[in-house]
Design an enzyme around this catalytic site. Sequence first.
Site, PDB file in Angstrom:
ATOM      1  N   ASP A  39      10.756  42.022  -5.381  1.00 15.89           N
ATOM      2  CA  ASP A  39       9.509  42.772  -5.376  1.00 15.89           C
ATOM      3  C   ASP A  39       8.658  42.298  -4.207  1.00 15.89           C
ATOM      4  O   ASP A  39       8.853  41.204  -3.670  1.00 15.89           O
ATOM      5  CB  ASP A  39       8.744  42.569  -6.689  1.00 15.89           C
ATOM      6  N   ASP A  65       9.376  42.286   1.927  1.00 15.85           N
ATOM      7  CA  ASP A  65       9.539  43.685   2.318  1.00 15.85           C
ATOM      8  C   ASP A  65      11.017  43.985   2.502  1.00 15.85           C
ATOM      9  O   ASP A  65      11.655  43.497   3.440  1.00 15.85           O
ATOM     10  CB  ASP A  65       8.769  43.932   3.615  1.00 15.85           C
ATOM     11  N   ASN A  92      15.417  50.490  -6.921  1.00 16.89           N
ATOM     12  CA  ASN A  92      14.376  51.155  -7.697  1.00 16.89           C
ATOM     13  C   ASN A  92      13.021  51.201  -7.004  1.00 16.89           C
ATOM     14  O   ASN A  92      12.226  52.115  -7.263  1.00 16.89           O
ATOM     15  CB  ASN A  92      14.226  50.441  -9.047  1.00 16.89           C
ATOM     16  N   TYR A 161       7.150  62.035   0.354  1.00 17.61           N
ATOM     17  CA  TYR A 161       7.854  61.586  -0.847  1.00 17.61           C
ATOM     18  C   TYR A 161       9.040  62.500  -1.148  1.00 17.61           C
ATOM     19  O   TYR A 161      10.134  62.037  -1.484  1.00 17.61           O
ATOM     20  CB  TYR A 161       6.893  61.557  -2.030  1.00 17.61           C
ATOM     21  N   LYS A 165      12.951  61.215  -1.274  1.00 13.82           N
ATOM     22  CA  LYS A 165      13.783  61.270  -2.470  1.00 13.82           C
ATOM     23  C   LYS A 165      14.974  62.219  -2.302  1.00 13.82           C
ATOM     24  O   LYS A 165      16.027  61.997  -2.903  1.00 13.82           O
ATOM     25  CB  LYS A 165      12.931  61.636  -3.686  1.00 13.82           C
TER      26      LYS A 165
END
Length: 257
Positions: A39, A65, A92, A161, A165
């Site tokens: 993370d 990162d 994720n 976005y 995706k």
Amino acid sequence: MSSTGLQGRSVVVTGAGSGIGRAAALHFAREGSRVLVADLNQEGADGTVEAITAAGGTAVAVVGDLSDQKVAEQVVATAVESFGGLDVLVNNAGVMDRMSALGETDDAEWERVIGVNLTAPFVLTRAALPHLLTAGAAGGGAIVFTASEAGLRGSAAGAAYTASKHGVVGLTKSLAVMYRTRGIRTNAIAPGATATHIQVDARSEAEGPATLAPYLRLAGNVAQAEEQAAAIVFLASDAASNINGAILPVDNGWSAI
């Protein structure tokens, strides 16, 4: 004893400091997997590790990162050194855009969203592949992406976005084809509306949010992060041993509308 085949597996989960990633990391740990929590947020990553170890599981954290090759290599190296290999990679981590239409999307918004949502999983997967191939040769490696409803349609988010995706969907299918004979399965979930900490800083006066509003009302019930995590764990498990290249909507039927 786990019936999913995940007992003792080495698993990397990105974006595991909160939301779907944390729920997935906790679920893998309950199945007996050893989990590397990746993370950008130190406090969130440490919190997930503490929750896993408090419940008797095994976890370590790497913070940084993931679009940085050195950080990606550190994640992989830490998993291999800590757990003896790498069996499952869950890509994720993600950020939302501002729901901006293309003409309203500036370079900073585009680069941030593409960098986190598409470049980072590309870089990390490339770093992880040699070890996943070793796992594949020994009986099975798995990669699971978190895509989105925005990867299935053009009306669920802004330009950046949506493009990111759709890219994740393409990357999932490419990996599935390229490595299907080498013991690696690659699949993705496509979440609908889900209760997480991801913020949408939409500008009320912008064209994008106003245009998207009627479509977003079709999303229906908001899922819990644990519902998305259950689908991720399923796709990584032996129960999904013949599922490869699938994009699984977890959206209460939104994609069927």
